[in-house]
Design an enzyme around this catalytic site. Structure first.
Site, PDB file in Angstrom:
ATOM      1  N   LYS A  66      -1.466   3.429  -3.038  1.00  0.00           N
ATOM      2  CA  LYS A  66      -2.353   3.509  -4.190  1.00  0.00           C
ATOM      3  C   LYS A  66      -2.919   2.165  -4.654  1.00  0.00           C
ATOM      4  CE  LYS A  66      -2.404   7.787  -4.108  1.00  0.00           C
ATOM      5  NZ  LYS A  66      -3.280   8.114  -2.990  1.00  0.00           N
ATOM      6  N   ALA A  76       0.327  15.087  -0.906  1.00  0.00           N
ATOM      7  CA  ALA A  76      -0.804  15.619  -1.685  1.00  0.00           C
ATOM      8  C   ALA A  76      -1.935  16.084  -0.771  1.00  0.00           C
ATOM      9  CB  ALA A  76      -1.324  14.572  -2.655  1.00  0.00           C
ATOM     10  N   MET A 132      -8.786   7.955   0.240  1.00  0.00           N
ATOM     11  CA  MET A 132      -7.553   8.671  -0.072  1.00  0.00           C
ATOM     12  C   MET A 132      -6.579   8.627   1.100  1.00  0.00           C
ATOM     13  SD  MET A 132      -6.273  10.290  -2.679  1.00  0.00           S
ATOM     14  CE  MET A 132      -7.662  10.932  -3.607  1.00  0.00           C
ATOM     15  N   ALA A 175     -13.726   8.051  -5.654  1.00  0.00           N
ATOM     16  CA  ALA A 175     -12.272   8.123  -5.793  1.00  0.00           C
ATOM     17  C   ALA A 175     -11.611   8.668  -4.527  1.00  0.00           C
ATOM     18  CB  ALA A 175     -11.897   8.996  -6.985  1.00  0.00           C
ATOM     19  N   ARG A 229      -0.288   3.332   5.053  1.00  0.00           N
ATOM     20  CA  ARG A 229      -1.275   3.653   6.089  1.00  0.00           C
ATOM     21  C   ARG A 229      -2.452   2.675   6.030  1.00  0.00           C
ATOM     22  NH1 ARG A 229      -1.080   9.442   3.325  1.00  0.00           N
ATOM     23  NH2 ARG A 229       0.767  10.294   4.342  1.00  0.00           N
ATOM     24  N   HIS A 265      -5.656   1.544  -2.396  1.00  0.00           N
ATOM     25  CA  HIS A 265      -6.746   2.464  -2.714  1.00  0.00           C
ATOM     26  C   HIS A 265      -7.591   1.901  -3.863  1.00  0.00           C
ATOM     27  CE1 HIS A 265      -7.836   7.008  -3.352  1.00  0.00           C
ATOM     28  NE2 HIS A 265      -8.893   6.253  -3.246  1.00  0.00           N
ATOM     29  N   ASP A 275      -4.185  15.447   5.734  1.00  0.00           N
ATOM     30  CA  ASP A 275      -5.502  15.940   5.338  1.00  0.00           C
ATOM     31  C   ASP A 275      -6.568  14.864   5.225  1.00  0.00           C
ATOM     32  OD1 ASP A 275      -5.814  15.524   1.943  1.00  0.00           O
ATOM     33  OD2 ASP A 275      -3.858  15.227   2.861  1.00  0.00           O
ATOM     34  N   ASP A 281       2.191  15.012   5.513  1.00  0.00           N
ATOM     35  CA  ASP A 281       1.717  14.320   4.318  1.00  0.00           C
ATOM     36  C   ASP A 281       2.118  15.150   3.090  1.00  0.00           C
ATOM     37  OD1 ASP A 281       0.074  12.517   2.719  1.00  0.00           O
ATOM     38  OD2 ASP A 281      -1.359  14.162   2.618  1.00  0.00           O
TER      39      ASP A 281
END
Length: 272
Positions: free
Chosen positions: A56, A17, A52, A48, A163, A59, A189, A15
């Protein structure tokens, strides 16, 4: 019956970020909060961060249609959230995120060295992300200048969906020319990173300290007391394990022992 794969790990798919760059995965959070606040609907860091890792726009959709945020939106804006609001928020998000990315593109300590060592073992390096192609392109050059350059960098734009769908991992496998899927390890992560890997049928490693599960910069994590650090790490590790990660590490710098553990499991005939 198909014989279990017993060969070496051939590729890892990292990944971005929170895993390889942007310790704490700060860039998306800061911009998401800014965009929602601009509509008179402030959101918490927890809101927020909750989803994650997904594309986006997805999201933003998950945040907006969540029960608490949708109620605050109704009061602030005067109507229930609709898909046009998602598109409008995303249109605001994109330029702000592009502006923010270079600031938060620092490669996490130990990543470049760990990747170099893994490459010496003959392992190829792929990557997936929740960023769009223009967003990732903003990170690729600064990361390379800091010593981290994956062999392949796939975005949801390249495959039609992000994803938890496994398509980005499949695209990595094709471009890297690696098979079978049991020879690949996904590293990320967030729980959705792990889900992406499990859906693709690859091994998974969760990253606890540097990413979204703790969500702190190096400096902010360092000022926590040892007890606070231990508690947050324990919670992050537990969440990634609960998501199904085969191994959990604190940072990509710790990658090799986890790869060795997976390699041992492969030799025993286990499959992801």
């Amino acid at each position: 019956m198909k014989q279990s794969y017993s060969g070496p790990v051939k590729a890892i798919i990292l990944d971005w970020a929170g895993t390889t760059v942007d310790h704490g995965s700060l860039a998306p959070v800061r911009v998401l909060q800014q965009v929602f606040a601009g509509r008179g609907v402030p959101i918490s860091e927890e809101e927020a961060r909750r989803d994650m890792g997904v594309l986006k726009i997805d999201h933003i959709r998950k945040i907006l249609f969540g029960a608490n945020v949708s109620e605050r939106w109704r009061k602030a804006v005067g109507h229930d959230p609709i898909e046009a609001d998602v598109e409008s928020l995303f249109a605001n998000f994109v330029p702000l995120q592009l502006e923010c990315l270079v600031k938060y593109s620092t490669v996490i300590d130990g990543v470049a060295a760990a990747v170099a060592r893994v490459r010496k073992r003959g392992i190829k390096i792929g990557s997936t992300t929740g960023y769009t192609r223009p967003m990732l392109d903003m990170i690729l050059r600064p990361a390379a200048e800091q010593g981290y350059r994956p062999d392949c960098a796939i975005t949801p734009d390249d495959v039609g969906a992000g994803r938890p769908h496994p398509w980005m991992i499949y695209a990595n496998a094709i471009r890297l020319q690696v098979e079978p899927l049991e020879a690949i390890v996904k590293v990320g992560d967030t729980p959705v990173d792990i889900e992406e890997g499990l859906r693709a049928g690859v091994w998974t490693i969760g990253v606890a300290r540097t990413g979204n599960m703790i969500g702190l910069s190096v400096e902010d994590f360092a000022v926590l007391t040892p007890a606070q650090q231990a508690s947050r790490l324990e919670n992050a590790r537990a969440a990634l394990s609960a998501a199904g990660a085969h191994e959990v590490i604190d940072a990509v710098a710790d990658l090799e022992p986890a790869l060795d553990a997976i390699q041992a499991r492969i030799r025993k005939g286990e499959r992801p």
